[in-house]
Every structure is written in structure tokens, then in C-alpha cells.
Write an enzyme that holds these catalytic residues in place. Structure first.
Site, PDB file in Angstrom:
ATOM      1  N   PHE A 106       0.814  -1.216   0.000  1.00 31.54           N
ATOM      2  CA  PHE A 106       0.000   0.000   0.000  1.00 31.54           C
ATOM      3  C   PHE A 106       0.847   1.265   0.000  1.00 31.54           C
ATOM      4  CE2 PHE A 106       0.890  -0.172   4.520  1.00 31.54           C
ATOM      5  CZ  PHE A 106       0.775   1.133   4.982  1.00 31.54           C
ATOM      6  N   LYS A 107       2.069   1.184   0.478  1.00 35.07           N
ATOM      7  CA  LYS A 107       2.898   2.376   0.595  1.00 35.07           C
ATOM      8  C   LYS A 107       3.380   2.892  -0.750  1.00 35.07           C
ATOM      9  CE  LYS A 107       4.045   1.239   5.320  1.00 35.07           C
ATOM     10  NZ  LYS A 107       5.040   0.896   6.339  1.00 35.07           N
ATOM     11  N   ASP A 108       3.145   2.122  -1.819  1.00 33.15           N
ATOM     12  CA  ASP A 108       3.488   2.611  -3.151  1.00 33.15           C
ATOM     13  C   ASP A 108       2.733   3.895  -3.478  1.00 33.15           C
ATOM     14  OD1 ASP A 108       5.388   0.723  -4.008  1.00 33.15           O
ATOM     15  OD2 ASP A 108       3.829  -0.710  -4.552  1.00 33.15           O
TER      16      ASP A 108
END
Length: 431
Positions: A106-108
Site C-alpha cells: 500500500f505504501k506505493d
């Protein structure tokens, strides 16, 4: 738009300073002075809009006073190059798959937004920015890949030795170029502490331009609200209220969901689900917020004993802890409970990673007491990023996506570091 420090609302800066500095001088986190509210008429149109079109509206509302429409479009187009599908797992229970980006986590979303915005803000500067990152796993890989090759930026990643999965490690220790990895003899909280101390060190900050790409940076944190708007727009329209369960470590992700709620998104309740590092669940259940040494678990990205974004949770509710506790419930689960959840959901035809499994458990427990809800749990990483754990729990062999498998062939390049700040300071002064 101005940003204030959670430690001193009177200290206010513009967007450029909030992003480039990362952390306020008083060690507070930056927060937007005002949170824009989207109209119900606009929100009602979101189900017919694409992810990118929703992004233009949301980011435009947040940053239109600081950025041009062209910059906002460029930021959104750079950030949202992959989907975040909402997948039905069982009746009224949906998985929001946030692992379809470059590093399958998700941190993309936040890392791509942050790197693009930082490069925009530094475009006319001749100074080199040093981005300091503490990671328990996915932050390092997302930031490293998001900033790889960005001119004028050097990324220095601190990670705890032996406490990050092999695949996560490979995603940020094999890249080279402007990415340096420091293997710290300690735990994640040691890495986070040293990074914070570096930001506050007067001598270092006279010599170097230091900033963060952890979720303490508003440019990493705020764009994560986008996928809450998108997921809500894809939920079935019925008379049921919506709950979002967020597997939580540093609590930036759930804070971004609450930001979306404050912007008008009608999420009725949030569930903060953790592993046995249960500092915030204990607080939400009536205890005091008390940082503790982190405990190693199979959901290692959530092994955080002093969650950095906790002040943001309070700030979003105007420091009214009773309001916070009425809107957000906390729960925690052991490794054994996590594995059982992974197994039960696999029997229904869906494979979760251990972090998503913690979110699923939190959602199910909440809905058992609140049957008038439909719910979304965040599947924050591809199961292949925790291959050994998932394969052992589910007695199967995972086929890694091609881009994940490619990282495994890379050669690990790291420098060893103790957990003493003075050693880290000496390293930075040598740059």
C-alpha cells in the site's frame, strides 16, 4: 494551505517547508490547518468516476492553494498508475487490495506521490536532499523504488537486522544508485528514534538538508486518503453503514482514512487492528498511551512499540479523546489467531497476507457486534512478500509475481550500524 505542528498549533509553515523538513522543529507532526469538505453532490458522482478522476478532485481540494491544476494532474497521474480493486470475500466483507503497485504494498501510493511532489518543490534548488527512512519492511521498499533515480535526492534507509522478511529486504537493499541501506543492530523503534534525533540535531541540519519519507511526512501520509474514497465509491449501495478495518503499525494509514472521513466521506466507523504490539488498542479500550519495546511477530510491518502517527489521530478529532474512542475501536491478535484467520479465509477461496488477516479479524469481530454494517479490510501487501509465513500457514506453494521474483536475484548491499545515535550522526557527517 498552511500546516501546523501537533506540538504547537502556533507554528505554521507552507507546503514546501512541511514536505522538505518532514518533521517540525519541536518534533511535532505537520497537519493541514484546514481540512476541506467535499460536497455530497460531488461524492455521489464518485461511483461513476475513475480512480484518477476521483484523485483530481480530492488532491485538488487539499492542495489547490499551493499547486497549479497542471501540477495536481501530474501528481495524480504519476501516483495512480495501478488499480486498488475491492474484492468480495464473503457476504458484506470486502478486501481492498492495495498491493498492485511497483513493490506490491500500500505504501506505493504515498511513496510515488511524495517523490514526485518533492522533486517538483526542489526543481529550482541546487541542494541535495537526504531522505532518511526508518522501515519495518514495506516503507523501505516503497520509498526506495519511488525515489530511485530521482535527481538531487539521496535515500538512506535504516532497517532492523533480522527483523524484515527476505523479500522486503531485497526490494530496497539491491537497488544501488541513490539508495543506501543501513542494517541496524536493534529493532524498528531504534531506527525510528535515530531518524527523529537526526532531524532535531542542529549540527547535522546546518550541514545537510534532511527530510523524511516515512508517514510522518505529510506528502507520504495525505495521499493515502485517495483509496478510501475510491473503495467507498465501489461498495454496494444499500442501507448498511460502512466500517473500515485497518491493520496498523505506525497508524499513518488509518489516520489517512480519518482524513477522508473529515473531508466528508461517510465512513461510519474505523477498526484499528494490530498484532500483540497493542499500544493504541490498549488506549482505545480505556488505558493510557504508553510506548513499549516492540515484539516480533509474523506481521512484522506492524511491529511498532511507539506509533509515530498517534498525535495525528488526536489532532483529527481536535484532541478530543472521547470522540476518537467513539469513532475508532481497537483490537489485537496473536500470531496463532492470525494464522487461523488466513486458513479459514483460504478455505473460502481467498489468500491473505498476515497483515490483511489482522484487519480481517478486526472487521469480523466488529461486525459480529454490529450486524447493520458492511465492511472493508485493507489487504496492505501481496501474500508473496511474506512467502515463508503464508506458505507454512496455508500448506501451499505461492507463485511470486514476476516483479517480486526479479528482486530475489539481486545482490544485497548494506552497511552495518549500531543502535547508537552518535554512530549514525558520524555516518551522516561523513557524507
Amino acid at each position: 494551505m498552511k500546516f501546523y505542528s501537533t506540538n504547537n498549533p502556533g507554528h505554521q509553515v507552507d507546503l514546501a517547508e512541511a514536505v522538505i523538513k518532514g518533521l517540525a522543529p519541536d518534533q511535532g507532526l505537520y497537519m493541514p490547518e484546514e481540512i476541506p469538505v467535499l460536497s455530497k453532490e460531488l461524492l455521489d458522482k464518485f461511483p461513476e468516476m475513475t480512480f484518477q478522476e476521483i484523485g483530481y478532485e480530492v488532491i485538488g481540494a487539499l492542495f489547490s492553494t499551493a499547486l497549479s491544476q497542471e501540477q495536481i494532474k501530474e501528481l495524480v497521474d504519476h501516483t495512480l498508475t495501478f488499480d486498488a480493486p475491492l474484492v468480495k470475500v464473503e457476504e458484506d466483507v470486502y478486501s481492498l487490495e492495495l498491493f498492485h503497485g511497483p513493490t506490491l504494498a500500500f505504501k506505493d501510493f504515498g511513496a510515488r506521490f511524495c517523490s514526485k511532489l518533492m522533486s517538483m518543490l526542489m526543481e529550482k534548488s541546487d541542494r541535495k536532499v537526504r531522505v532518511l527512512v526508518a522501515t519495518s519492511g514495506d516503507t523501505g521498499s516503497a520509498v526506495a523504488n519511488g525515489f530511485l533515480g530521482v535527481d538531487g535526492v539521496e535515500v538512506i534507509i535504516l532497517f532492523p537486522k533480522g527483523k524484515v522478511s527476505e523479500l522486503q529486504e531485497k526490494q530496497f537493499t539491491t537497488l544501488g544508485q541513490n539508495i543506501t541501506s543501513l542494517e541496524v543492530d536493534g529493532v524498528f523503534d531504534d531506527c525510528q528514534r535515530m531518524v527523529k534525533e537526526a532531524f532535531l540535531d542542529v549540527e547535522l541540519n546546518k550541514k545537510l538538508l534532511l527530510t523524511s519519507a516515512n508517514s510522518i511526512n505529510v506528502a507520504r501520509w495525505m495521499p493515502q486518503c485517495l483509496y478510501y474514497f475510491y473503495a467507498f465509491s465501489r461498495l454496494p449501495k444499500n442501507d448498511k453503514k460502512a466500517a473500515f478495518a485497518v491493520p496498523s503499525g505506525n497508524f499513518g494509514n488509518i489516520a489517512a482514512g480519518i482524513l477522508a472521513q473529515k473531508m466528508g466521506l461517510p465512513i461510519a466507523h474505523f477498526v484499528a487492528a494490530t498484532n500483540v504490539n497493542k499500544i493504541v488498542p490498549d488506549y482505545l479500550q480505556g488505558g493510557l498511551f504508553a510506548a513499549k519495546p516492540s515484539i516480533a511477530t509474523i506481521s512484522n510491518s506492524m511491529d511498532v512499540g511507539n506509533p509515530s502517527n498517534f498525535p495525528r489521530l488526536l489532532a483529527l478529532y481536535d484532541n478530543d479523546d472521547q470522540e476518537l474512542k467513539s469513532q475508532v475501536s481497537g483490537c489485537f491478535y496473536s500470531d496463532e489467531e492470525t494464522v487461523k484467520a488466513m486458513q479459514s479465509v483460504k478455505d473460502k477461496g481467498y489468500t491473505m497476507d498476515p497483515h490483511g488477516a489482522v484487519g480481517y479479524l478486526g472487521l469480523k469481530d466488529f461486525m459480529a457486534k454490529n450486524p447493520d454494517y458492511q465492511g472493508v479490510f485493507l489487504e496492505t501487501a501481496h501474500p508473496g512478500k511474506f512467502r515463508e509465513t503464508v506458505e507454512k500457514a496455508l500448506d501451499l506453494t505461492l507463485t511470486l509475481p514476476e516483479r517480486l521474483a526479479a528482486f530475489m536475484d539481486g545482490k544485497k548491499k548494506v552497511e552495518a550500524l549500531g543502535n547508537d545515535f552518535e554512530e549514525f550522526k558520524a555516518y551522516l557527517k561523513s557524507l
